[in-house]
Design an enzyme around this catalytic site. Structure first.
Site, PDB file in Angstrom:
ATOM      1  N   LYS A  88      74.893  63.229   7.521  1.00 15.98           N
ATOM      2  CA  LYS A  88      73.469  63.051   7.798  1.00 15.98           C
ATOM      3  C   LYS A  88      72.604  63.204   6.553  1.00 15.98           C
ATOM      4  CE  LYS A  88      74.802  63.741  12.277  1.00 15.98           C
ATOM      5  NZ  LYS A  88      75.499  64.666  13.152  1.00 15.98           N
ATOM      6  N   ASP A 144      74.727  75.909  12.882  1.00 22.18           N
ATOM      7  CA  ASP A 144      75.103  74.513  12.671  1.00 22.18           C
ATOM      8  C   ASP A 144      73.898  73.836  12.019  1.00 22.18           C
ATOM      9  OD1 ASP A 144      75.635  71.800  12.834  1.00 22.18           O
ATOM     10  OD2 ASP A 144      76.215  71.809  14.948  1.00 22.18           O
ATOM     11  N   TRP A 150      75.172  69.383  21.008  1.00 17.47           N
ATOM     12  CA  TRP A 150      76.063  69.960  19.987  1.00 17.47           C
ATOM     13  C   TRP A 150      76.237  71.443  20.220  1.00 17.47           C
ATOM     14  CZ3 TRP A 150      78.743  66.253  18.336  1.00 17.47           C
ATOM     15  CH2 TRP A 150      78.181  65.010  18.022  1.00 17.47           C
TER      16      TRP A 150
HETATM   17  C1  LIG Z   1      76.338  65.107  14.081  1.00 22.86           C
HETATM   18  C2  LIG Z   1      76.361  66.516  14.482  1.00 22.86           C
HETATM   19  C3  LIG Z   1      77.541  67.180  14.819  1.00 22.86           C
HETATM   20  C4  LIG Z   1      78.880  66.495  14.848  1.00 22.86           C
HETATM   21  O1  LIG Z   1      79.317  66.263  13.577  1.00 22.86           O
HETATM   22  P1  LIG Z   1      80.758  65.610  13.273  1.00 22.86           P
HETATM   23  O2  LIG Z   1      80.825  65.758  11.795  1.00 22.86           O
HETATM   24  O3  LIG Z   1      80.690  64.193  13.746  1.00 22.86           O
HETATM   25  O4  LIG Z   1      81.776  66.394  13.993  1.00 22.86           O
HETATM   26  C5  LIG Z   1      77.474  68.514  15.140  1.00 22.86           C
HETATM   27  N1  LIG Z   1      76.289  69.168  15.151  1.00 22.86           N
HETATM   28  C6  LIG Z   1      75.134  68.554  14.848  1.00 22.86           C
HETATM   29  C7  LIG Z   1      73.862  69.330  14.871  1.00 22.86           C
HETATM   30  C8  LIG Z   1      75.130  67.211  14.508  1.00 22.86           C
HETATM   31  O5  LIG Z   1      73.971  66.596  14.206  1.00 22.86           O
END
Ligand SMILES: *Cc1c(COP(=O)(O)O)cnc(C)c1O
Length: 360
Positions: A196, A172, A102
């Site tokens: 999540k 993030d 990511w």
């Molecule tokens: C799942 C995830 C993403 C991607 O998220 P989307 O909402 O599917 O674009 C980005 N960064 C992290 C750390 C993630 O766990």
């Protein structure tokens, strides 16, 4: 039908009381005679839902008043582009720490629009650790620095927030939002896909310090400009109404539980039950250095691919689903987000003990 223990990395489990409340309110929410999915987002029935979600998020995360909260769509992946488009100044310089897939994807977008630089990386050891960082490694002239706080695929997390001096830090927090205390004031901006720990997929949460707004690049699409959304209370267009509603229910559930401090305590207990087992097992091993272990995503292996496959197959038959590891790490991964009950982790460990006995 019995519900399974779902160890998926995302979308993942939601708290059962939240699902039950949503079920009870499905056909007629708050006496409106309709479901949230059918309401106008500008109606008097929906307004308290979005306002309630924001004020609860501010309360549980202790978000300072000089930060805006946005409820957007497009996932965390859209933020990979929105961050540079909105935060680059004339200089167009940014620092990225590469701790997994990511973080790499975010970096790739940073490079599309300016001079993104890799500060450090843990690619040399399959991202099994967080690089040691100090202030001298960061460019004091950068527009922002970007980190991925919890690396969902590899199971690492930052236990200290890097010091970037006066350079705004962007985090993030997709796979750790609401799981532990975060000092929001240490960041210029935080973002998370909701699927999540917060709500169903479709909602993306952005928390941004006000002074960082207002200088988006000319090429920025209207929908990608944060100001479009800050000026319209996340209602420039139709927001993801149902995920925002579930987000509010999840925050109410979390608050009733004692807030983030109580949640963090439970998460530490859950994760360390599993790590302690892994550290003492002769068959199963964790893949991450101990000091950087995630509280949310726990990858582990047996060291034997056939045995891994057998484990995943047998666990699934018993109602422990989605334990197969990411293809880049192999083995298994147990994602144990807020909604995974301690009982689920205990039951998994019992099964692992039994599997180890039977496959010596
Ligand atoms: C799942 C995830 C993403 C991607 O998220 P989307 O909402 O599917 O674009 C980005 N960064 C992290 C750390 C993630 O766990």
């Amino acid at each position: 039908m019995d519900r399974v223990y779902n160890f998926s990395a995302g979308p993942s489990m939601l708290p059962l009381p939240v699902l039950e409340k949503a079920q009870a309110e499905m056909l007629n929410c708050n006496g409106s005679g309709q479901s949230v999915m059918e309401m106008s987002h500008r109606s008097k029935d929906f307004t308290p839902i979005i306002e309630g979600a924001e004020s609860l998020l501010r309360e549980v995360m202790s978000i300072p008043d000089n930060y805006k909260v946005l409820f957007l769509q497009g996932g965390a992946s859209s933020q990979f582009a929105m961050v540079p488009m909105n935060l680059y100044t004339e200089k167009k310089k940014a620092d990225y720490v590469i701790t997994g897939q990511w973080a790499k994807k975010a970096y790739a977008e940073g490079k599309r629009y300016g001079n993104a630089r890799e500060v450090a990386s843990s690619a040399d050891k399959t991202f099994s650790y967080i690089p040691k960082l100090d202030k001298s490694m960061f460019d004091p002239d950068a527009d922002f620095a970007h980190i991925c706080m919890n690396n969902t695929i590899y199971g690492t997390r930052y236990t200290t927030i890097p010091d970037t001096g006066s350079v705004p830090l962007v985090g993030d927090i997709s796979s750790m939002i609401l799981s532990q205390k975060i000092d929001v004031s240490k960041f210029g901006m935080l973002y998370a896909g909701a699927q999540k720990n917060v709500a169903p997929a479709g909602l993306t949460i952005v928390i941004i310090r006000e002074d960082l707004l207002g200088h988006a690049m000319d090429i920025t699409p209207t929908m990608f400009n944060y100001v479009t959304h800050t000026e319209n209370g996340s209602m420039f267009n139709t927001p993801p109404c149902y995920p925002i509603y579930i987000c509010k229910l999840v925050l109410e559930w979390l608050k009733d539980l004692g807030g983030i401090e109580a949640m963090e305590k439970i998460n530490i207990e859950k994760a360390y039950m599993l790590y302690d087992f892994l550290d003492n097992s002769k068959m199963f091993k964790g893949t991450v250095v101990s000091e950087d272990r995630s509280l949310m995503n726990v990858p582990f292996i047996t060291g034997n691919e056939e045995l891994d496959a057998k484990f995943v197959k047998e666990s699934k038959a018993l109602g422990f689903v989605n334990l197969k590891g990411h293809r880049s790490v192999g083995g298994m991964r147990a994602s144990i987000y807020n909604a995974m009950p301690a009982q689920g982790v205990k039951a998994l460990i019992e099964f692992m003990k039994k599997f180890e006995m039977e496959n010596k």
